[in-house]
Design an enzyme around this catalytic site. Structure first.
Site, mmCIF file in Angstrom:
data_model
loop_
_atom_site.group_PDB
_atom_site.id
_atom_site.type_symbol
_atom_site.label_atom_id
_atom_site.label_comp_id
_atom_site.label_asym_id
_atom_site.label_seq_id
_atom_site.Cartn_x
_atom_site.Cartn_y
_atom_site.Cartn_z
ATOM 1 C CG ASP A 1 -42.690 -9.428 -13.692
ATOM 2 O OD1 ASP A 1 -43.448 -10.382 -13.405
ATOM 3 O OD2 ASP A 1 -42.407 -9.118 -14.869
ATOM 4 C CE LYS B 1 -40.893 -16.389 -13.394
ATOM 5 N NZ LYS B 1 -41.645 -15.493 -14.285
ATOM 6 C CD GLU C 1 -48.926 -16.454 -15.912
ATOM 7 O OE1 GLU C 1 -47.698 -16.195 -15.878
ATOM 8 O OE2 GLU C 1 -49.795 -15.670 -15.491
HETATM 9 O O1 KIV Z 1 -44.363 -12.620 -11.581
HETATM 10 C C1 KIV Z 1 -44.881 -13.669 -11.200
HETATM 11 O O2 KIV Z 1 -45.505 -13.742 -10.131
HETATM 12 C C2 KIV Z 1 -44.751 -14.844 -12.039
HETATM 13 C C3 KIV Z 1 -45.593 -16.031 -11.681
HETATM 14 C C4 KIV Z 1 -46.968 -15.811 -12.136
HETATM 15 C C5 KIV Z 1 -45.014 -17.290 -12.217
HETATM 16 O O3 KIV Z 1 -44.024 -14.835 -12.980
#
Ligand code: KIV
Length: 271
Positions: free
Chosen positions: A51, A120, A189
């Site tokens: 996202d 995710k 993260e």
């Molecule tokens: O949205 C994204 O790019 C992510 C990464 C930072 C893992 O969740």
């Protein structure tokens, strides 16, 4: 086999085997077809339709505004390109928090309409009911702990997370809860490297880091950042592998100059 007829070479089982063999897992974000083709041609393991799309593709300050429909659109484009990597898509803010029934509907829509292999979600204990409900429908779930950008207004800052003992303990507990629930992997993260290494050592499922040090099972970066497309975003964990901002700028300048001078198109470039 996914609903789009893709058959990813990388499966959740292959990822666990990689961890067991001590082979690092490579994950990269991607939001469109063209970049998806390039990413897949070099054998990246996981293509993440993150996202962060809201930031790098649409110019939003945070990831909060992107909608489920918009995420599905980007995921569809990536799925058309990627034949080998596992494609994972973020469920966006507001599509799964606080209501596990809605979470399941969002996950089913993402799987059915885009053909991604997994989704995710950001968070630990507080979203466990949603995680369980989605998993019970047979949808693979990846967790995301540490700095979770969808909660930026709660944190109030993008600083490193879990430096304090209490927050580190909660993070460890959350990671175990997600593994016990059945998540196939977790993104960590912006946390201290020692904590990332500890969690990767305690858990059987792969731990993918972004700003979580070198002791985890794999790494993920945002494509636009690692290609050097943005000049302003420079966290310590970011390594730039290209300077595409300058490459694109030089090409645009040369094109404008050639059009204005009448140099483009030349004899060979017309019918
Ligand atoms: O949205 C994204 O790019 C992510 C990464 C930072 C893992 O969740």
């Amino acid at each position: 086999m996914s609903v789009q007829g893709r058959e990813s070479i990388i499966t959740t089982q292959r990822l666990i085997e990689k961890k067991q063999r001590g082979e690092k897992i490579v994950m990269l974000t991607v939001y469109d077809y063209t970049m998806g083709c390039i990413l897949d041609s070099v054998g990246i393991d996981i293509a993440l339709v993150g996202d962060s799309c809201a930031n790098v593709m649409s110019g939003h300050e945070t990831t909060l505004p992107i909608t489920l429909d918009q995420m599905i659109y980007h995921a569809q484009s990536v799925v058309r390109a990627v034949k080998q990597a596992m494609v994972v898509a973020d469920l966006p803010f507001g599509s799964y928090q606080g209501n596990s029934k809605e979470a399941l509907c969002s996950a089913i829509r993402m799987m059915k309409e885009s053909g991604v292999d997994a989704i995710k979600l950001e968070g630990g204990k507080e979203i466990l009911e949603s995680v369980n409900r989605i998993l019970s429908a047979g949808i693979p779930v990846m967790g995301h702990l540490g700095l979770t950008p969808q909660s930026i207004h709660k944190f109030g800052t993008y600083a490193v997370r879990a430096r304090e003992e209490a927050e580190a303990q909660k993070l460890i507990e959350d990671a175990h809860l997600l593994e016990e629930a059945g998540c196939f992997g977790i993104v960590l993260e912006k946390i201290p490297a020692a904590l990332g290494k500890q969690i990767a050592g305690e858990l059987k499922i792969p731990i993918i880091g972004i700003g979580a040090g070198n002791g985890v099972d794999g790494q993920v970066l945002v494509m636009h950042d690692m290609l050097g497309l943005s000049k302003t975003f420079s966290p310590r964990f970011l390594r730039r592998y290209a300077n595409m901002y300058e490459t694109a700028k030089t090409a645009f300048e040369q094109y404008a100059q050639d059009v204005r001078s009448g140099n483009f198109p030349n004899e060979q470039e017309q019918y």
